[in-house]
Design a protein around this motif. Structure first.
Motif, PDB file in Angstrom:
ATOM      1  N   GLU A  50       0.826  -1.215   0.000  1.00 21.61           N
ATOM      2  CA  GLU A  50       0.000   0.000   0.000  1.00 21.61           C
ATOM      3  C   GLU A  50       0.862   1.268   0.000  1.00 21.61           C
ATOM      4  O   GLU A  50       2.085   1.203   0.086  1.00 21.61           O
ATOM      5  CB  GLU A  50      -0.947  -0.025   1.203  1.00 21.61           C
ATOM      6  CG  GLU A  50      -1.935  -1.188   1.131  1.00 21.61           C
ATOM      7  CD  GLU A  50      -2.911  -1.221   2.299  1.00 21.61           C
ATOM      8  OE1 GLU A  50      -2.740  -0.434   3.257  1.00 21.61           O
ATOM      9  OE2 GLU A  50      -3.849  -2.047   2.247  1.00 21.61           O
ATOM     10  N   ASP A  51       0.169   2.424  -0.079  1.00 20.34           N
ATOM     11  CA  ASP A  51       0.832   3.714  -0.298  1.00 20.34           C
ATOM     12  C   ASP A  51       1.994   4.003   0.646  1.00 20.34           C
ATOM     13  O   ASP A  51       3.084   4.367   0.197  1.00 20.34           O
ATOM     14  CB  ASP A  51      -0.186   4.862  -0.143  1.00 20.34           C
ATOM     15  CG  ASP A  51      -1.130   4.975  -1.330  1.00 20.34           C
ATOM     16  OD1 ASP A  51      -1.270   3.977  -2.072  1.00 20.34           O
ATOM     17  OD2 ASP A  51      -1.736   6.041  -1.502  1.00 20.34           O
ATOM     18  N   SER A  52       1.757   3.883   1.944  1.00 19.68           N
ATOM     19  CA  SER A  52       2.751   4.336   2.917  1.00 19.68           C
ATOM     20  C   SER A  52       4.094   3.630   2.737  1.00 19.68           C
ATOM     21  O   SER A  52       5.138   4.271   2.587  1.00 19.68           O
ATOM     22  CB  SER A  52       2.207   4.109   4.337  1.00 19.68           C
ATOM     23  OG  SER A  52       3.186   4.481   5.277  1.00 19.68           O
ATOM     24  N   GLU A  53       4.051   2.307   2.708  1.00 16.74           N
ATOM     25  CA  GLU A  53       5.287   1.535   2.538  1.00 16.74           C
ATOM     26  C   GLU A  53       5.910   1.794   1.163  1.00 16.74           C
ATOM     27  O   GLU A  53       7.127   1.976   1.035  1.00 16.74           O
ATOM     28  CB  GLU A  53       4.990   0.037   2.693  1.00 16.74           C
ATOM     29  CG  GLU A  53       6.207  -0.851   2.486  1.00 16.74           C
ATOM     30  CD  GLU A  53       5.856  -2.335   2.387  1.00 16.74           C
ATOM     31  OE1 GLU A  53       6.750  -3.116   1.978  1.00 16.74           O
ATOM     32  OE2 GLU A  53       4.709  -2.715   2.697  1.00 16.74           O
ATOM     33  N   GLN A  59       7.476   5.377   0.800  1.00  8.55           N
ATOM     34  CA  GLN A  59       8.685   5.449   1.627  1.00  8.55           C
ATOM     35  C   GLN A  59       9.862   4.782   0.902  1.00  8.55           C
ATOM     36  O   GLN A  59      10.965   5.318   0.833  1.00  8.55           O
ATOM     37  CB  GLN A  59       8.410   4.760   2.968  1.00  8.55           C
ATOM     38  CG  GLN A  59       9.500   4.968   4.004  1.00  8.55           C
ATOM     39  CD  GLN A  59       9.104   4.341   5.346  1.00  8.55           C
ATOM     40  OE1 GLN A  59       8.153   3.564   5.433  1.00  8.55           O
ATOM     41  NE2 GLN A  59       9.839   4.664   6.384  1.00  8.55           N
ATOM     42  N   GLY A 100      -1.520   8.082  -4.496  1.00  9.61           N
ATOM     43  CA  GLY A 100      -0.184   7.518  -4.301  1.00  9.61           C
ATOM     44  C   GLY A 100       0.638   7.558  -5.578  1.00  9.61           C
ATOM     45  O   GLY A 100       1.845   7.835  -5.551  1.00  9.61           O
TER      46      GLY A 100
END
Length: 348
Positions: free
Chosen positions: A241-244, A247, A288
């Motif tokens: 997903e977006d966060s990982e 980053q 994203g």
């Protein structure tokens, strides 16, 4: 400075229409209506939206960012252009409809005359390939360029696959190395959901090219031999997903560009990372994807490195809107300029 008939080592080479001068009034955004594949409905047998490139341009025109007057019209790559990278043997194999059917993953093509297949399938792909080569030159001249098509990263000099019949990324880099003074190193940032095994095979032993590849390692092509060419390899799991994802992209993009400061970046901006894509297997939101593209352009801009973007894979109808929105966001952030140059903030 552009060399007309000789490369930077003084060796002669063929004349190419793809390196013709482009008026300064044009944006370095390359497109041709011939990019789009329509062929008696057969294109619907592949999950790829073979009209997505025209839809991107339609949305950009609606927002009054581009017009027919300020777009760069792509030209079809000639056999001589393609032979800069491809073998004669490979190009001859494309004269067999069964080979093109296998590469594009549209089995009924094998039943059709090659003249039809060449006109309705290969010509659009050759025109997109010409567009990528043209955009490479424009990126050096203007600081950035976008080919609304291209990104055929599964094709190498002697083998196609995964809907990729021509090695446009390899060709764009080779044209720049051969014909543009001062361009001797390149970084490929491949953020399509699939491993970019085509350009990896082509540049396996070429120390001038640094490859960063972020991909779902559970899906096609799983090319272990080609992986040896990847200098920064980021293998993702199903459903990332977006966060990982963001980053990792930011960390490794910064790391790659700090490791080698290239003369040009080729950014393979596949949208098959989108949540719900039938082939990508990742779960990235539209926002994203827009943020991802901004991160890459910002990293390039901060270092003053020319960047060429190609659009690559993306197998849902909504990807055209996302690509258009991302290009508009790059403009809004001052990372690409409506006057054909980068303008606006260059800091984070």
């Amino acid at each position: 400075m552009m060399s007309d008939r000789r490369d930077t080592k003084g060796k002669s080479f063929h004349h190419s229409e793809l390196f013709a001068s482009i008026p300064p009034t044009c944006l370095p955004i390359v497109y041709h209506p011939n990019y789009n594949i329509t062929f008696m409905g057969l294109e619907k047998l592949h999950p790829f939206d073979s009209g997505k490139w025209g839809k991107v341009i339609h949305f950009l025109k609606e927002e009054q960012f581009v017009s027919d007057e300020n777009l760069v019209e792509a030209r079809e790559a000639s056999d001589e252009d393609l032979l800069v990278v491809h073998t004669k043997r490979y190009l001859n194999r494309l004269k067999w409809s069964v080979v093109v059917a296998s590469i594009t993953e549209i089995p009924p093509l094998m039943l059709l005359p090659n003249s039809l297949v060449k006109r309705r399938v290969l010509r659009p792909l050759r025109t997109q390939t010409g567009g990528t080569i043209m955009a490479g030159k424009l990126a050096i001249e203007r600081g950035w360029a976008i080919n609304v098509g291209g990104g055929f990263h599964h094709c190498s000099s002697d083998k196609g696959g995964g809907f990729c019949a021509y090695a446009d990324i390899t060709l764009a880099i080779r044209f720049l190395f051969d014909r543009v003074e001062g361009v001797s190193t390149a970084t490929i940032i491949d953020l399509d959901a699939h491993q970019g095994n085509g350009h990896e095979r082509d540049f396996l032993d070429d120390r001038r090219v640094f490859i960063m590849d972020v991909y779902n390692h559970n899906i096609y092509p799983g090319d272990g031999f080609a992986k040896r060419a990847i200098k920064r390899k980021v293998e993702l799991e199903w459903g990332t997903e977006d966060s990982e994802y963001l980053q990792k992209v930011e960390l490794h993009c910064e790391g790659a560009l700090n490791e080698l400061r290239p003369d040009v970046i080729v950014y393979n901006a596949g949208t098959d990372i989108l949540d719900g894509d039938p082939l990508g297997g990742l779960s990235i939101s539209p926002q994203g994807i827009i943020r991802r593209d901004e991160l890459v352009f910002r990293a390039a801009r901060r270092r003053g490195i020319p960047i060429l973007m190609v659009t690559s894979g993306g197998y849902q109808k909504k990807t055209a809107r996302i690509i258009a929105d991302s290009i508009l966001n790059l403009h809004l952030q001052g990372l690409i300029g409506a006057d054909g140059s980068g303008s606006g903030p260059s800091a984070e």
